[in-house]
Write a protein that holds these residues in place. Structure first.
Motif, PDB file in Angstrom:
ATOM      1  N   UNK A   1     -12.420  13.372 -11.827  1.00 33.92           N
ATOM      2  CA  UNK A   1     -13.386  12.172 -12.627  1.00 33.92           C
ATOM      3  C   UNK A   1     -13.165  11.555 -13.949  1.00 33.92           C
ATOM      4  N   UNK A   2     -12.752  12.101 -14.515  1.00 37.11           N
ATOM      5  CA  UNK A   2     -11.861  11.012 -15.337  1.00 37.11           C
ATOM      6  C   UNK A   2     -10.925  10.203 -15.521  1.00 37.11           C
ATOM      7  N   UNK A   3     -10.505  10.617 -14.507  1.00 40.91           N
ATOM      8  CA  UNK A   3      -9.249   9.287 -13.583  1.00 40.91           C
ATOM      9  C   UNK A   3      -9.627   8.272 -12.590  1.00 40.91           C
ATOM     10  N   UNK A   4     -10.749   8.470 -11.977  1.00 43.53           N
ATOM     11  CA  UNK A   4     -11.785   7.965 -10.853  1.00 43.53           C
ATOM     12  C   UNK A   4     -11.063   8.066 -10.153  1.00 43.53           C
ATOM     13  N   UNK A   5     -10.433   8.719  -9.622  1.00 42.88           N
ATOM     14  CA  UNK A   5     -10.210   9.327  -8.301  1.00 42.88           C
ATOM     15  C   UNK A   5      -9.087  10.641  -8.336  1.00 42.88           C
ATOM     16  N   UNK A   6      -8.174  10.136  -7.460  1.00 44.38           N
ATOM     17  CA  UNK A   6      -7.283  11.359  -7.033  1.00 44.38           C
ATOM     18  C   UNK A   6      -5.860  10.722  -7.477  1.00 44.38           C
ATOM     19  N   UNK A   7      -5.641   9.315  -7.561  1.00 41.60           N
ATOM     20  CA  UNK A   7      -4.120   9.079  -8.453  1.00 41.60           C
ATOM     21  C   UNK A   7      -3.626   8.412  -6.975  1.00 41.60           C
ATOM     22  N   UNK A   8      -2.346   7.785  -7.312  1.00 34.40           N
ATOM     23  CA  UNK A   8      -1.204   7.659  -6.221  1.00 34.40           C
ATOM     24  C   UNK A   8      -0.160   9.151  -5.933  1.00 34.40           C
ATOM     25  N   UNK A   9       0.015  10.324  -6.714  1.00 33.70           N
ATOM     26  CA  UNK A   9       0.658  10.804  -6.284  1.00 33.70           C
ATOM     27  C   UNK A   9       0.654  11.460  -4.575  1.00 33.70           C
ATOM     28  N   UNK A  10      -0.860  11.354  -4.216  1.00 35.48           N
ATOM     29  CA  UNK A  10      -1.005  11.490  -2.986  1.00 35.48           C
ATOM     30  C   UNK A  10      -0.428  10.804  -1.732  1.00 35.48           C
ATOM     31  N   UNK A  11      -0.677   9.426  -1.884  1.00 40.07           N
ATOM     32  CA  UNK A  11       0.510   8.366  -1.308  1.00 40.07           C
ATOM     33  C   UNK A  11       1.707   8.388  -0.864  1.00 40.07           C
ATOM     34  N   UNK A  12       2.704   8.881  -1.838  1.00 39.66           N
ATOM     35  CA  UNK A  12       4.071   8.961  -1.837  1.00 39.66           C
ATOM     36  C   UNK A  12       4.350   9.328  -0.349  1.00 39.66           C
ATOM     37  N   UNK A  13       5.097   8.677  -0.346  1.00 36.63           N
ATOM     38  CA  UNK A  13       5.966   8.762   1.000  1.00 36.63           C
ATOM     39  C   UNK A  13       6.742  10.048   0.492  1.00 36.63           C
ATOM     40  N   UNK A  14       7.554  10.164   1.755  1.00 36.56           N
ATOM     41  CA  UNK A  14       8.851  11.035   1.237  1.00 36.56           C
ATOM     42  C   UNK A  14       9.736  10.530   0.819  1.00 36.56           C
ATOM     43  N   UNK A  15      10.759  10.869   0.026  1.00 38.85           N
ATOM     44  CA  UNK A  15      12.158  10.213  -0.089  1.00 38.85           C
ATOM     45  C   UNK A  15      12.997  10.863   0.855  1.00 38.85           C
ATOM     46  N   UNK A  16      13.377  11.131   0.996  1.00 32.65           N
ATOM     47  CA  UNK A  16      14.506  12.202   2.325  1.00 32.65           C
ATOM     48  C   UNK A  16      13.807  11.644   3.592  1.00 32.65           C
TER      49      UNK A  16
END
Length: 554
Positions: A220-235
């Motif tokens: 609620x404070x961040x108005x969403x779940x943030x960008x980490x959930x969309x981060x792709x795999x790095x390997x």
């Protein structure tokens, strides 16, 4: 002087129940015998709570950070956690079966597979690891006290002057909070395991409310779940595939000590199937939900504070650092209170009770579960756990990889009970030494278990050492280590079974109950010079008398 020593030796012996059907001996006391019916009090709600406490902890919360560091995306990390949690659930059901059906814990069951003296080896392994983890968990319990008092007292407490040198690896406030936690925690060790259900129920309600409360607040404070959930795999490619395999082993390793000792708790089950809901449903569900909430909260709070806080204690302390408004103080207070309950329950469930019984096996005449719990707590203080938490050392890497030793022990325990013994035990022989015991083997050691365990461990050691030295480069040894838990579990278990098939032992199968010789007097207790145990005998079901709730009925 000798008379005085004898007097105190008798005085300090563990208490014995009135009208007891056992004696305190080198192999036996109240907490090691099959749990009698009046102490089997745990229902399905108790075991559901046990797994909420065991699953909703720092290990599950930060599991996402471990997997993302291996190059996985959030979706792939959650897939690993789902798979790993269901494997944990299945092993917990199987490992706990002997407790809920024979009312014996890991400590005594180890004698059947390793031998009466050899059984001390797996017990000592668990004691060593538990001492470290008890220290680490009590330290985090101290951090929860720091959060609570920081919210109540304010900056005067939270930011008190640090009078300790940097080499101490701990600040004054954290050290004071650590000892306050221990002062609150120590009296709880007086509660016997069969009466812990109510305190644990209160704890798991607080834990669940806290996790979802933090989730709602952060999103609620961040108005969403943030960008980490969309981060792709790095390997990608084979590196990613092997990292996924290693990730599953890492998840299993986090709970390896708990699942091998499941029977320590299931032996208190009111009915044989009371633990199944907790192990089969609550276990994977709690681990999955906690890990997912941990990822979302970390992602959302990054939007708020511009920094990733994977550890919830560090997040709450940061909130107090940047804002001590009435709302922030109230929120961190109640969250800290929930984490305090969580850490206390975790220390009792995963460390104190099980290790207390392990210590009781070392000296049953003078150590029971309660005394073992206090010995464990003293050792946990003595090791200065803040050195492990606040100082990144090779030792932490060694400790996290300790599951390579426990996986083989788990495999031997399960294969021995179900395939070698076919679920049958000569229970009285588990409390006897000498050639008359089915589990004496060769001078008290079962060489089959020793060979099986070594075969399951040695191929993992090169990869383990390379991981500790950070020299892993994906060669064959590294990939064998990536399969560490499965490899150790199945290789040790199968080799143990095969050796018992090729070289069977007397009374390998068949069963007989735990009976004590009730025809004794106060002066004559019938201590055998061979087996060193008073009045224990193993009889076949054809003899007169029966066993009801672990007691002889004549």
């Amino acid at each position: 002087m000798r008379e005085r020593a004898r007097y105190w030796a008798r005085k300090l012996e563990c208490p014995v129940d009135e009208d007891a059907n056992y004696e305190n001996t080198y192999w036996c006391n109240r907490d090691l015998i099959p749990i009698p019916e009046d102490r089997r009090t745990w229902t399905w709600q108790g075991f559901a709570g046990y797994w909420i406490i065991t699953g909703a902890n720092n290990s599950a919360w930060t599991a996402g950070s471990t997997l993302l560091a291996l190059g996985l995306s959030v979706g792939q990390a959650m897939g690993v956690i789902v798979g790993g949690s269901f494997i944990i659930s299945m092993i917990a059901v199987v490992a706990g079966w002997m407790g809920s059906h024979d009312y014996l814990g890991f400590t005594v069951m180890s004698r059947a597979s390793w031998g009466m003296i050899g059984g001390f080896w797996p017990v000592l392994n668990r004691i060593v690891t538990a001492c470290i983890w008890m220290g680490v968990q009590t330290y985090w319990g101290g951090q929860s006290v720091k959060i609570i008092l920081g919210a109540v007292i304010g900056p005067k407490y939270a930011y008190m002057e640090n009078t300790l040198p940097a080499s101490a690896n701990v600040d004054t406030c954290s050290l004071v909070s650590f000892f306050i936690f221990l002062a609150v925690f120590a009296p709880l060790l007086m509660i016997p395991p069969e009466k812990l259900q109510l305190p644990l129920k209160i704890a798991f309600v607080m834990i669940v409310c806290n996790i979802f409360g933090m989730l709602i607040w952060s999103v609620r404070t961040a108005h969403g779940a943030g960008d980490l959930l969309e981060a792709p795999a790095t390997e990608s490619g084979s590196v990613l595939s092997w990292n996924i395999v290693y990730g599953i082993q890492a998840i299993l390793g986090l709970w390896s000590g708990g699942i091998v000792g499941q029977s320590d708790w299931t032996r208190y089950a009111k009915t044989p199937n009371a633990s199944l809901f907790g192990q089969g449903v609550t276990c994977p569900l709690t681990i999955i939900v906690t890990a997912l909430c941990g990822v979302i909260i970390t992602s959302a709070t990054n939007q708020i504070y511009g920094e990733y806080f994977w550890n919830p204690f560090e997040l709450l302390l940061h909130i107090q650092k940047v804002s001590l408004t009435p709302a922030a103080r109230a929120g961190t207070f109640f969250s800290g209170l929930a984490f305090l309950a969580s850490q206390m329950a975790l220390c009792i469930v995963l460390n104190a009770i099980s290790t207390g019984m392990d210590m009781a096996a070392l000296c049953p005449r003078w150590i029971n579960i309660r005394r073992g719990c206090y010995i464990l707590t003293i050792i946990a203080i003595a090791i200065c756990p803040w050195n492990f938490v606040n100082n990144v050392t090779t030792f932490i890497t060694v400790l996290s990889g300790w599951s390579i030793f426990l996986s083989g022990m788990t495999g031997i325990l399960i294969f021995d009970y179900f395939l070698v013994r076919k679920g049958q035990l000569h229970v009285g022989d588990l409390y006897m030494a000498g050639k008359g015991s089915a589990y004496w083997y060769t001078a008290g050691f079962n060489w089959r278990a020793i060979v099986a365990w070594v075969m399951g461990v040695w191929p993992l050691l090169p990869g383990f050492v390379r991981r500790v030295r950070t020299t892993s480069n994906g060669n064959g040894w590294d990939h064998v280590y990536d399969l560490s838990y499965f490899f150790g579990f199945f290789v040790s278990g199968v080799v143990h079974w095969v050796l018992h098939t090729l070289f069977p032992t007397p009374k390998q199968t068949g069963s007989s109950p735990f009976l004590m010789d009730l025809h004794r007097t106060q002066d004559v207790v019938g201590v055998s010079s061979i087996n060193g145990v008073a009045g224990v005998r193993s009889v076949s079901s054809e003899e007169g008398g029966s066993v009801v709730g672990g007691k002889e009925k004549v």
